[in-house]
Scaffold this motif. Sequence first.
Motif, PDB file in Angstrom:
ATOM      1  N   THR A  41       4.319  18.957   6.638  1.00 39.56           N
ATOM      2  CA  THR A  41       3.868  19.902   7.763  1.00 39.56           C
ATOM      3  C   THR A  41       3.563  18.778   8.777  1.00 39.56           C
ATOM      4  O   THR A  41       3.513  17.509   8.497  1.00 39.56           O
ATOM      5  CB  THR A  41       2.453  20.617   7.258  1.00 39.56           C
ATOM      6  N   ARG A  43       0.578  18.003  10.063  1.00 43.34           N
ATOM      7  CA  ARG A  43      -0.606  17.241   9.793  1.00 43.34           C
ATOM      8  C   ARG A  43      -0.361  16.296   8.611  1.00 43.34           C
ATOM      9  O   ARG A  43      -0.879  15.252   8.599  1.00 43.34           O
ATOM     10  CB  ARG A  43      -1.477  18.533   9.199  1.00 43.34           C
ATOM     11  N   GLU A 111      -3.879  22.193   3.609  1.00 47.92           N
ATOM     12  CA  GLU A 111      -3.843  22.009   5.400  1.00 47.92           C
ATOM     13  C   GLU A 111      -5.565  21.988   5.736  1.00 47.92           C
ATOM     14  O   GLU A 111      -5.967  21.138   6.485  1.00 47.92           O
ATOM     15  CB  GLU A 111      -3.313  23.203   6.111  1.00 47.92           C
TER      16      GLU A 111
END
Length: 131
Positions: A41, A43, A111
Amino acid sequence: MGFWLFMLAAVLLVPLVMLGFGTRFLHHPPKRINCVYGYRTTRSMKNQDTWTFAHRTCGRLWRKLGLILLLLSLAVMLPLAGRPEGLVGLWGIVLEGVQLAVLIGSLFPVEAALKRTFDDSGLRKKPAPRE
């Protein structure tokens, strides 16, 4: 009975993949950030620290969820042995839907953990001073 075996294999696939990759990510995460393999991802790919943290967090979560889904799938499918194909197929589809929802939903806690631990630039947040 052949259809039941096929559906059993199908509904065990996602939990076994989660268990396998969860164990792999936890103990042997991909060494370098890449665009092909791993928990990818925006992040998690900021730097090596976020990459390693994301894989360990995802690995722990997938191992737990994979085991839960495996036991749930077996608990639903075993009593369906020898039942009509329509019933077996219906429950197989329901199980697959639940499994996919859990798999996709597992992105949110990973996340969130990344967001709690790292700032927007990917640097580890300093713990708040204790009073």
